[in-house]
Scaffold this active site. Structure first.
Site, PDB file in Angstrom:
ATOM      1  N   ASP A  95      40.691  42.227  30.295  1.00 41.87           N
ATOM      2  CA  ASP A  95      40.061  43.407  29.730  1.00 41.87           C
ATOM      3  C   ASP A  95      40.903  44.591  30.169  1.00 41.87           C
ATOM      4  OD1 ASP A  95      38.163  44.985  28.410  1.00 41.87           O
ATOM      5  OD2 ASP A  95      36.888  45.146  30.175  1.00 41.87           O
ATOM      6  N   ASP A  97      41.148  48.737  29.739  1.00 45.58           N
ATOM      7  CA  ASP A  97      40.441  49.923  29.271  1.00 45.58           C
ATOM      8  C   ASP A  97      41.145  51.195  29.728  1.00 45.58           C
ATOM      9  OD1 ASP A  97      38.235  48.651  28.021  1.00 45.58           O
ATOM     10  OD2 ASP A  97      37.262  48.380  29.965  1.00 45.58           O
TER      11      ASP A  97
END
Length: 158
Positions: A95, A97
């Site tokens: 992930d 971000d």
């Protein structure tokens, strides 16, 4: 666009083509490139239904990319690493971000910077405070160090 600095949060809690979560984070850092600082990799409890612990880190990168261009690059890396969209807060190979950027606030389709939830996430703030403790939230004016302290402070129960 002029060169800007971004804080990128990295998280993994599933083995992927690069190995265990910590190895996946190191490989993702290499794929992102332009890294000027990286926090230690920490372990954290999962949010939501996942039962696997996460490996988390934050990196500062310098690039000419605008926020939407960088977001598209991060999504391509996630896909190349085997990330599949699906259940929210489920386990994931990687992930990536965008948390903050030196340009202040950005709002556009599919992207808001600063990241909407980072102020409540110790697994983002603790590593970020290790590499950018004086960076200020453009909305609250508070330093990353202060935000990290607030998240880690024990709260009184009613």
């Amino acid at each position: 666009m002029e060169r800007t600095t971004y804080a990128i949060a990295l998280g993994s809690n599933r083995r992927g083509i690069h190995g265990a979560p910590a190895a996946t984070i190191r490989a993702a850092l290499a794929a992102v490139g332009d890294v000027v600082a990286v926090s230690p990799i920490i372990a954290s409890a999962p949010l939501g239904p996942s039962i696997r612990r996460y490996a988390n880190a934050v990196a500062l990168i310098e690039t000419d990319d605008s926020p939407p261009v960088l977001l598209a690059r991060l999504k391509r890396i996630e896909t190349a690493f085997g990330r599949r969209r699906g259940r929210r807060w489920g386990s994931r190979v990687i992930d990536l971000d965008i948390i903050l950027w030196s340009g202040g606030v950005w709002r556009g389709p599919g992207l808001t910077v600063p990241h909407a939830a980072y102020r409540d996430r110790g697994f983002v703030l603790a590593p970020l405070a290790r590499i950018a403790p004086r960076w200020r939230d453009p909305l609250t004016g508070q330093s990353v160090r202060h935000l990290a302290h607030k998240v880690d402070r024990p709260r009184l129960r009613p």
